[in-house]
Structure formats: C-alpha cells, structure tokens
Design a protein around this motif. Structure first.
Motif, mmCIF file in Angstrom:
data_model
loop_
_atom_site.group_PDB
_atom_site.id
_atom_site.type_symbol
_atom_site.label_atom_id
_atom_site.label_comp_id
_atom_site.label_asym_id
_atom_site.label_seq_id
_atom_site.Cartn_x
_atom_site.Cartn_y
_atom_site.Cartn_z
ATOM 1 N N LEU C 81 0.845 -1.191 0.000
ATOM 2 C CA LEU C 81 0.000 0.000 0.000
ATOM 3 C C LEU C 81 0.885 1.247 0.000
ATOM 4 O O LEU C 81 2.032 1.219 0.458
ATOM 5 C CB LEU C 81 -0.892 0.010 1.239
ATOM 6 C CG LEU C 81 -1.801 -1.209 1.402
ATOM 7 C CD1 LEU C 81 -2.668 -1.053 2.645
ATOM 8 C CD2 LEU C 81 -2.676 -1.409 0.167
ATOM 9 N N ALA C 86 -2.177 2.163 -3.826
ATOM 10 C CA ALA C 86 -1.415 0.923 -3.909
ATOM 11 C C ALA C 86 -0.203 1.109 -4.809
ATOM 12 O O ALA C 86 -0.222 1.926 -5.729
ATOM 13 C CB ALA C 86 -2.301 -0.195 -4.459
ATOM 14 N N THR C 99 -9.113 3.426 -0.410
ATOM 15 C CA THR C 99 -8.647 2.132 -0.914
ATOM 16 C C THR C 99 -9.514 1.035 -0.323
ATOM 17 O O THR C 99 -9.814 1.056 0.874
ATOM 18 C CB THR C 99 -7.184 1.888 -0.496
ATOM 19 O OG1 THR C 99 -6.392 2.981 -0.964
ATOM 20 C CG2 THR C 99 -6.649 0.578 -1.076
ATOM 21 N N GLY C 276 0.566 -0.424 5.220
ATOM 22 C CA GLY C 276 -0.630 0.397 5.441
ATOM 23 C C GLY C 276 -0.956 0.615 6.901
ATOM 24 O O GLY C 276 -1.977 1.229 7.222
#
Lengths: 109, 353, 335
Positions: C81, C86, C99, C276
């Motif tokens: 991520l 991404a 996302t 992430g």
C-alpha cells in the motif's frame, strides 16, 4: 510347532474393502431414512435398555451400516420396543423399524 | 513415485570426526553391522571415527519400559557426552534409533528447559566428577551412510541389480519410528517420505518399493515385545507390513533400527510357524538387512564377515541375485575356522544346505 | 475530495464494490493481478447450495463493470500500500481518495499435509482440481478410468494446529457435500464417502442439501479424520481413519481421494499490514476494525475491506460486503 506363548492378534479395523455390505444395503432399502442419522445419540440417551445394559443403539446401527454384524443380532434382543427413541429422533427415523429390520436382515445372515 | 519432498527436509550431517555411540542390542542381533560401519567410515572413506570402549548403553530400552526414569537417562546421556568431550570429539554418530531418539529428546528438553540441563550437569558432576560440552552434531549412523552414499556407490563392487534379469533390485526401506516421528526435522526427508534409506537404495542402483503400510511401525514397541503375552500385537504389526509389501515382490528389506531389523527378520519365522504363511520368492522369506550390511554387500564384503549367517531369513537368494561370490560351506564358520553351529531347518531358514 | 477509489482485487467482492461505488458517484479503479476479472470464481464450476453455474454470477458482474465503464487494470499485481492507494509491481503508484482491499484468500496448499500424498500419489486430488475437471467436462482417475469409489476428506488445512490453522474455513463442508452429489450424478454406481470431523452447515439450504446427500444420493458420511493415504500396487489409494462413532479404526481403498482444501489468509496480507499500518489477525486474515459495525473498516483512515480478505466467506457474503463497503466508502468520501 514351537510354543510361543502368544498368538497373532487379529486386526480390529473395519475393512470396507472386504466387508459384506449386502445386509446393510437391504436394511437401508427397508428404512431409507436411517441414512440421515447424524449420530446425535438421542435414541441411546433415552433408551430404556441402554440405561440398564451395555446396549448402544446408535453404535449398533452404525456398525451394521459399515458391514459389521458380529453380536449385533444378539444386542438387538435387549431392545424393549418401547418406542421412546423414535419420539426423540430429530431426523424422523423410524427407529423401531430399524430394530426389527436389523433382526430380519441379520437373522439368516 | 514423485518423491521429491525429501529435498525440503535437509539436516546437517557431520562429514568427519565422529564419536561412535554403539547400540546395546545390535551387537547380538547383527554382530557384523557395527564393525562394518567402522570399516566403511574409517577405512573405505578415510574418516576419523572413535570407537570408545568407555561409553555405555543409553538405557533407552529401560526408559521406554518404564524402568529407567527420564532424569536418570538424561544423566546417562550426559555421561556419554562427557566421554565424547574428553575424547575431543563433537560429532555424535549414533548406531541405534532408540538411542538417537533419546539423544534428540534429551537435547530438545535441555534446549526448552535450561534449568533441567543445569540439574543434569550437577547430577553428573556429583556422581562422576565429569563435565561435558553438548555435541555440535548428532547424526544417526544411517544419516552418515546416506551422507557418503555417492562415494560408497563409486566404490561399489556390486550394484543393486538383479544379475539374472538386469532389473534393479526392489528394496523395501523401513525407518525406525524414533528416527523422525519424534522430531521430523531430524530425519532426511522428514517423517512421511523419509529418504535416508531410499536414497541409499537409489544411489546403489536399486529401486524403492512404496507399499501402503510403508509408514506403519514394525510393532517392536518395547513393552509389546518385552512382555510375552503382548507379543501377539507386536508380530501382528509386522505381519500387516508383510501382507502389504508382498504384492510388490521385494528382493530385500533394509531397516535403520535395531528392533525393526530384528523383528522384521525373526517374525517371518514366527508367522511361518504359527500360520504357515511365508513371504518372498519361493516362500523362503524376504531377506532383511541393516544399512551397514547393505552397504557392505555393495562394497563387496564377505557376507559371513558381515554376520549375515545370523539372520533368521536366509540371505542366499539375495546374494545370488547380486552376484556375490560366497562360500556356502563357510557360513557357520567364524574367522578362525571354528564351527559355531547352525539353526534347525525351518520354513524361512534352510539351515546348512 | 478525490472521488477515485482504488480497489485491490477483481474477484466478486471487488467487482461488486466497484459497481456499487460507481452507482454512488465514485470513480473506482480495479487492480487485478490476473489477466481477467473474476478471482477464484473463474476456476469454479457450480455454486452451492443451488448448483448455479459460476458464470451466472460472474458474467453479470463483468458486464456491469464494462457497461459502467469502470476502469480495470489487469495484470496489475499490488506489492504494497502507499499513502493514498497501492504500489504495483514495477513501482507504479495508483492513488485515490480511498482504498478497498478485496484481495481475497489463498487456497491451502495440500502438499503441506504430506501424509495425504498430494502431488506424489496419482489419485489424490483437491476440490480445486475437481472443479477444474467439472469445467473440462471429464472426471476420471489418473489412469483414465471411471471411479467406482471416491472419498472426500473435510478440513484439509482447516482446524489443524499442525499447519498453523486453528480457524474453520466455513465453506468447505458444503463444498464437499456439493461435489459429492455432483460426483454421484456423474457416476451413479460409485460409492462415495465423506470423512469429516464436524459437518458445519451454516447457510440457508445447506443442511437441507446435506440431508439430501444422505437420503437421496446415498453419500456415506463417516465421522473421522483420515490419518494417512498410500498408493496401492494398482495405483489406487488406501486410506485409514477412525470411525469415531463406533470407536474402531477403519480402512478402505478408493479410486480417488479428494482433499477438501480450506482457505488461508492471502500471501500479500503481511505486506499490506506493514505498508498500510494494518493488522493481520492470528488466523492470517486481515483484522477488521470490529466484527459488527466496523467489519468492512480497517481502523485506518481511507482503507476498507470487502470479501474473504478478512475471513472465509461464501460468494453471497462476499457480494454483500461489496455493497456494504461501498456505503462506508461513499460516506467517508462525502458522496
């Protein structure tokens, strides 16, 4: 022959390659709903005979379905045909018929 | 069979400088095997291997029969390590599968519970005044033969090929339970598809039989065999294996455990006597070898020097297939020419021919 | 705010999420690592418990995506991520206002359960192999024969400490029942045995299908886990189990052994978590914010989940999460 003091143990495994399934198939033709048994044990829990003897109805009819018949016929004699097992069965199996049909298919086995 | 998974299970096997830890029972069961191992490793391969008369039984049979407590056997193991340390070696070469299981179990226990190791060290010191270093490498003797299998193959006098048909000899490999069933990482090829013996058979020209009961225990089971009344299930396990392997027509069985090799051999006689059933070609039994005996035959050693006359099942059919030149008349003579007597004829053992 | 939504994974959850987001005025872009949309469902033949062809679910979704003009990037494998989206393999960043991770699950690799000999013995298959054979229209043993005896083994890679999987993959029980029935329809004279530890029929119509499998299709259900499989001299498979309901070992030889493989967390999950700031649960799936009101939220701003990335789910549940996540994302973006 020399005396060894022991004999060769026989296998305990249920062998589905060699067991005779014909009596089992005849039983299931007579009482097809027995195939839907989910082994909850309700029949055995409520069994009049099973509370006084080693009679285990669930185990007996499962053995028959695996082609294992030894002593099952004699075990069925312990059933008093009271019918309580049929009342508790969640799959609606005519358990009394199972007892009678097992005796019938195994009687001449 | 696509037996490739063994490559995922590799263990380190020391290449040289071995301290040999003998088995207590193999020297009676297969008296030539350990001698052959020392000869192969020491003379053929030119490795340094020390055969120390001061080490003892690991007491594993007593341990597995509930006679020797774990604390005691760990101290015996500690003493073996002390002898090894004093002799200046770090690589244990263990002859017996039971011992191998005991050593690996003990080391793992010490790894998990350092306080137990400290207690054992204290016990050993109080009892004997000895101290020890843990081995750098613990390998079973079959691991060591496996490790050197290509080199042994290059020196082969006989390939594992049937000289009458030109076909590879069919070998059943049987692995002792405590080789990898305790710690799969300790076995070459892991536990389901062990390769330690299969690799030898393949390296020396034979083909490996994979039969349905390959992974089944031989049935030795310590107390199952030690108590006469329990031997019925000990022998039943071997019988189950013979029944399963028989259709594959194996030419020989090779095992890496003292108990397995012993019982796969002797029970063939027992089964023949009790049930009249025999296995193998012409109903003369399936010859059972230790891995050292197999390596010795490949290297051209004399079969009677290897102690093959001490087997219950006659090995001559296998020797003939291999093309081994042997003297039938010398079978029951020891090196100085003394006659050691021969067994009564039996279904799987013809005695002197 | 940016109306672009990065959807990682073009399986049923990702496609449904994209469609629902588009309806709400967002601009979704689907990143799919394969060359075609559809995810695992592309390899499936028919769906439990209704035997609906997989195409009847896939095609409307694909057509919807095409009709709505949703941007689809195929062959686009997400590595990790980034701040707002991404990073693809090769380094390209695809970013937006939110996302949605719909990267699904991995099928358990049956070779890890070495005792069953998958990949070694010729007649050991997985449920994935069986769907492929159904799709190819030909089911046969490795020797090309008609199977007379077939065993299914439930819970391969599920509920098994030995492979680090304490979780239940949930959908495999009904898959085993479905495939057993399909096999029986294909080979009416074959004997079929399902070996199970528990039969967990969690969905509507599942238990009823199980009952029909017993009563109408004569499928034999044996409660006991197969302990090992070996090849016999004629290339069949010998199996051992305990029939736990009678307390005795059981053995038999079958023409085909089908391993009902479970679901495991996606192999990218750790990378997603690391890049992430997300959490991988103990079972290897992504940990949603909670199991109730936040089950499509990650707990991190702008990152959401749908489908089997967070847990084993069936197709219907994954599709529903596609809609649910769209609602959450739309609210987040103020649409």
């Amino acid at each position: 022959m020399p005396q060894f003091g022991f004999s060769i143990s026989k296998p305990r495994a249920i062998n589905l390659d060699t067991n005779d399934q014909v009596p089992a198939e005849r039983l299931l033709q007579e009482v097809p709903e027995l195939k839907t048994c989910i082994a909850c044990g309700g029949c055995t829990a409520t069994c009049t005979a099973g509370n006084l003897t080693d009679f285990n109805f669930r185990k007996m009819h499962t053995l028959v379905r695996r082609g294992e018949y030894r002593e099952v016929y004699e075990q069925m004699d312990k059933c008093m045909l009271c019918g309580k097992c049929r009342l508790v069965c969640p799959r609606g199996i005519n358990t009394r018929a199972v007892v009678i049909k097992i005796k019938r298919v195994l009687g001449d086995y | 069979m696509r037996r490739n998974s063994w490559k995922e299970y590799q263990k380190e096997v020391a290449d040289d400088r071995y301290y040999y830890l003998r088995s207590c029972i193999r020297q009676n069961f297969f008296p030539g095997s350990e001698k052959a191992f020392l000869k192969i490793v020491g003379e053929e391969l030119g490795r340094d291997i020390f055969d120390d008369p001061a080490h003892t039984s690991c007491t594993g049979i007593g341990y597995h029969s509930d006679i020797v407590p774990y604390e005691t056997i760990m101290t015996v193991v500690a003493r073996q390590f002390a002898m090894m340390t004093e002799a200046g070696y770090e690589n244990a070469a263990v002859s017996c599968i039971t011992s191998f299981g005991v050593y690996t179990e003990t080391l793992e226990t010490w790894n998990e519970f350092p306080d137990i190791e400290a207690k054992v060290r204290e016990n050993l010191y109080k009892a004997t005044g000895r101290e020890f270093r843990k081995p750098r490498n613990v390998s079973h003797a079959s691991d060591i033969i496996f490790h050197h299998r290509e080199e042994i193959g290059r020196r082969a006098k006989h390939r594992l090929v049937n000289r009458f048909t030109g076909e590879p000899l069919r070998g059943v490999e049987h692995i002792g339970c405590h080789y990898a069933k305790i710690f799969p990482r300790e076995g070459i090829g892991g536990v389901e598809f062990p390769y330690v013996l299969a690799g030898m058979i393949e390296a020396w020209g034979g083909s490996v039989v994979d039969y349905p009961e390959r992974r089944h225990c031989c049935g030795f089971g310590f107390r199952n065999y030690l108590v006469q009344a329990n031997r019925g299930y000990s022998v039943a396990n071997s019988q189950k294996k013979f029944e399963s392997m028989a259709p594959f027509k194996p030419d020989f069985i090779v095992a890496n455990c003292p108990g397995c090799a012993m019982f796969l051999d002797r029970w063939q006689y027992t089964i023949a006597e009790i049930e009249g059933t025999t296995y193998g070609e012409d109903g003369r039994g399936i010859p059972v070898l230790t891995y050292e005996e197999l390596a010795g035959l490949v290297l051209g050693y004399d079969p009677w020097e290897l102690g093959l006359q001490m087997h219950q099942v006659d090995v001559e059919p296998l020797l003939n297939k291999l093309g081994v030149d042997y003297d039938p008349a010398a079978k029951y003579l020891v090196t100085n020419g003394r006659y050691i007597g021969c067994p009564e004829p039996a279904m799987v053992n013809m005695g002197a021919e | 705010m940016d109306k672009r939504v990065v959807i990682i994974g073009g399986g049923v959850a990702g496609m449904q999420a994209a469609l629902a987001l588009k309806e709400r005025g967002a601009e979704p872009v689907i990143l799919e690592k394969e060359e075609r949309l559809g995810g695992k469902l592309r390899d499936w033949h028919r769906l439990f418990p209704t035997f609906t062809p997989a195409a009847e679910v896939l095609e409307p979704l694909r057509e919807g995506i095409a009709r709505a003009g949703i941007e689809v990037r195929t062959g686009a494998e997400v590595e990790c991520l980034s701040e707002g989206g991404a990073v693809l393999r090769g380094g390209e960043c695809i970013e937006g206002g939110a996302t949605v991770i719909c990267s699904g699950f991995d099928v358990f690799d049956a070779r890890i359960k070495e005792e069953y000999g998958y990949g070694i013995y010729d007649n050991v298959f997985t449920t994935v192999d069986v769907e492929r054979m159904f799709n190819e229209g030909r089911v046969a043993t490795a020797q090309g024969g008609v199977p007379q005896r077939i065993a299914f083994l439930h819970c391969v890679g599920s509920r098994d400490e030995k492979v680090g999987a304490h979780h239940c993959s949930k959908v495999c029980c009904i898959t085993g029942v479905k495939q057993a029935i399909e096999m029986k329809e294909m080979f009416p004279s074959a004997e079929i045995y399902n070996f199970y530890m528990d039969i967990r029929m969690f969905g509507p119509g599942y238990e009823e299908l199980y009952r029909r499998a017993q009563l109408e299709y004569n499928i034999n259900f044996v409660r006991g886990r197969i302990s090992e499989a070996s090849q016999t001299i004629d290339g069949r498979v010998q199996i051992k189990a305990e029939d736990t309901l009678v307390g005795r070992p059981l053995k038999m030889t079958v023409d085909m052994l089908v391993l009902i493989v479970g679901m495991k967390g996606g192999s990218r999950n750790v990378a997603f978590a690391g890049s992430g700031g997300l959490t991988v649960a103990d079972n290897g799936f992504m940990q949603p914010q909670d199991s109730f009101l936040g089950n499509v939220s990650s707990g991190r701003k702008g990152i959401f989940y749908a489908g089997t990335v967070t847990a084993p789910k069936n197709i219907g549940e994954s599709l529903n999460e596609g809609v649910a996540v769209a609602a959450r994302v739309a609210s987040y973006l103020g649409l």
